[in-house]
Design a protein around this motif. Sequence first.
Motif, PDB file in Angstrom:
ATOM      1  N   LEU A  57      57.746  36.085  40.109  1.00 39.99           N
ATOM      2  CA  LEU A  57      56.898  35.637  41.217  1.00 39.99           C
ATOM      3  C   LEU A  57      56.130  36.803  41.831  1.00 39.99           C
ATOM      4  N   LEU A  58      56.825  37.919  42.039  1.00 42.84           N
ATOM      5  CA  LEU A  58      56.175  39.092  42.621  1.00 42.84           C
ATOM      6  C   LEU A  58      55.134  39.679  41.666  1.00 42.84           C
ATOM      7  N   GLU A  59      55.429  39.671  40.372  1.00 41.39           N
ATOM      8  CA  GLU A  59      54.458  40.171  39.398  1.00 41.39           C
ATOM      9  C   GLU A  59      53.197  39.315  39.392  1.00 41.39           C
ATOM     10  N   ALA A  60      53.357  38.006  39.520  1.00 43.34           N
ATOM     11  CA  ALA A  60      52.197  37.110  39.554  1.00 43.34           C
ATOM     12  C   ALA A  60      51.352  37.386  40.796  1.00 43.34           C
ATOM     13  N   GLU A  61      52.013  37.575  41.934  1.00 43.53           N
ATOM     14  CA  GLU A  61      51.271  37.891  43.155  1.00 43.53           C
ATOM     15  C   GLU A  61      50.571  39.245  43.021  1.00 43.53           C
ATOM     16  N   ARG A  62      51.264  40.211  42.424  1.00 46.65           N
ATOM     17  CA  ARG A  62      50.671  41.540  42.210  1.00 46.65           C
ATOM     18  C   ARG A  62      49.408  41.432  41.363  1.00 46.65           C
ATOM     19  N   GLU A  63      49.456  40.640  40.303  1.00 46.47           N
ATOM     20  CA  GLU A  63      48.288  40.485  39.428  1.00 46.47           C
ATOM     21  C   GLU A  63      47.123  39.815  40.161  1.00 46.47           C
ATOM     22  N   ARG A  64      47.429  38.820  41.002  1.00 43.74           N
ATOM     23  CA  ARG A  64      46.368  38.177  41.794  1.00 43.74           C
ATOM     24  C   ARG A  64      45.731  39.187  42.752  1.00 43.74           C
ATOM     25  N   LEU A  65      46.569  40.004  43.395  1.00 39.88           N
ATOM     26  CA  LEU A  65      46.042  41.010  44.309  1.00 39.88           C
ATOM     27  C   LEU A  65      45.190  42.030  43.571  1.00 39.88           C
ATOM     28  N   ARG A  66      45.669  42.480  42.448  1.00 39.15           N
ATOM     29  CA  ARG A  66      44.903  43.456  41.646  1.00 39.15           C
ATOM     30  C   ARG A  66      43.548  42.880  41.269  1.00 39.15           C
TER      31      ARG A  66
END
Length: 72
Positions: A57-66
Motif C-alpha cells: 500500500l505504501l509503495e503504491a502511494e509512493r509511486e503516485r506521489l512520484r
Amino acid sequence: MNETQPEDDRRARLRDLEESLARLRADLPAPPGEPADFVDSGQYLAQREELQAQIELLEAERERLRASLGET
C-alpha cells in the motif's frame, strides 16, 4: 494525496513514506531457521503477510506521489 497539495507537502509525505517503508522492511520476520509447529508457522506467515500488505500500500502511494512530482 493529489496534485492540488503543495509540492512541499507531497515531498514531505514522500520522505515519510520512504522512512516507513524502510522500517516495515526491517520488521519483516526472517523465515524460522528450524522446523516449527503449525501454530508458529501460521503466526509467522500471518505477520509476514500483514507487513507485506502494508508495504504494498505504501509503495503504491509512493509511486503516485512520484508521478505527481514528475519523478519516475
